[in-house]
Design an enzyme around this catalytic site. Sequence first.
Site, PDB file in Angstrom:
ATOM      1  N   LYS A 145       0.836  -1.220   0.000  1.00 38.98           N
ATOM      2  CA  LYS A 145       0.000   0.000   0.000  1.00 38.98           C
ATOM      3  C   LYS A 145       0.867   1.265   0.000  1.00 38.98           C
ATOM      4  CE  LYS A 145      -2.218  -0.921   3.905  1.00 38.98           C
ATOM      5  NZ  LYS A 145      -1.667  -2.217   4.273  1.00 38.98           N
ATOM      6  N   ARG A 167      -9.165   1.283   9.091  1.00 28.22           N
ATOM      7  CA  ARG A 167      -8.714  -0.053   9.470  1.00 28.22           C
ATOM      8  C   ARG A 167      -9.871  -0.890  10.023  1.00 28.22           C
ATOM      9  NH1 ARG A 167      -3.093   0.526   8.899  1.00 28.22           N
ATOM     10  NH2 ARG A 167      -1.926  -0.991  10.092  1.00 28.22           N
ATOM     11  N   ARG A 207      11.554  -5.768   4.806  1.00 31.66           N
ATOM     12  CA  ARG A 207      11.298  -4.323   4.630  1.00 31.66           C
ATOM     13  C   ARG A 207      12.265  -3.481   5.452  1.00 31.66           C
ATOM     14  NH1 ARG A 207       5.369  -2.008   5.422  1.00 31.66           N
ATOM     15  NH2 ARG A 207       5.607  -2.679   7.577  1.00 31.66           N
ATOM     16  N   ARG A 221      11.538  -1.589  10.918  1.00 35.44           N
ATOM     17  CA  ARG A 221      10.503  -1.143  11.852  1.00 35.44           C
ATOM     18  C   ARG A 221      10.404  -2.095  13.040  1.00 35.44           C
ATOM     19  NH1 ARG A 221       5.112   0.285   8.469  1.00 35.44           N
ATOM     20  NH2 ARG A 221       4.230  -0.833  10.234  1.00 35.44           N
ATOM     21  N   ARG A 269      -0.124  -8.650  13.660  1.00 36.61           N
ATOM     22  CA  ARG A 269      -0.717  -7.651  12.759  1.00 36.61           C
ATOM     23  C   ARG A 269      -1.600  -8.334  11.712  1.00 36.61           C
ATOM     24  NH1 ARG A 269       4.520  -5.181  10.821  1.00 36.61           N
ATOM     25  NH2 ARG A 269       3.280  -3.825   9.490  1.00 36.61           N
TER      26      ARG A 269
END
Length: 223
Positions: free
Chosen positions: A13, A88, A124, A157, A168
């Site tokens: 996203k 969300r 990531r 992160r 998550r």
Amino acid sequence: MRIILLGPPGCGKGTQGDLIEKKYGFPKISSGDLLRAAVQKGTPLGKKAEAMMNRGELVSDDIVIEMIKERISKADCQSGYVLDGFPRNITQAQKLEDIEGKCQEMVFDIQLKTQSLIERLSARRICPRCEAIYNLAIHSPKKEGICDVCGGELIRRKDDTLEVIRERLRVYNEQTEPLVDYYQKKEVFHEIDGAREIEAVFRGIQSILDKEIGKFRETEVRR
Ligand code: AMP
């Protein structure tokens, strides 16, 4: 024009939001980026949000809705914006409509298999200075550990650890996935295959956006 990017964590996203911003000029608004900036600055909001973010849980609706409301009221959002990570859940989606009901809306749901999501999130890296996003497997920086855009030092992160990634994804399935049905009913919904290369995913989004923006402009002219 309100463009909503839906899809699980790691589906791309943020990357696609950046590309939409670059091509169409609609600012990308990432609720996660706004929250991380508040945490970094140590604001009262950031202090409230930090523990929940580190655990992979959702931050309370009131905090996030207020933050988004303030951001979309800014001048650069007048002709449109791209939302990444918001809404969300159904409450947030309804609140968004209360804030700005008449806005033309488009929803892109980027989908990817769970195993690929886990692999992408584990690889990531982000730039805390300019928020650029990298992936060591499919989109690595030119110089290891350094942001191509601003020269900042890339980091992983805190919530991109395997344990928090799993949480998550669980939270996504439980709270965010019902939005698919919610937006499908409103007929503004487009499913996008996120398993392709970044550019191919963007071409898919772009072809739909060009068509819809064209239709929107025609209606505006007729009015
Ligand atoms: P993201 O960068 O979108 O993956 O978001 C990182 C974290 O920020 C999430 O795991 C949540 O803790 C929090 N967060 C981001 N957006 C929202 C939202 N719309 N509602 C609640 N929490 C959010």
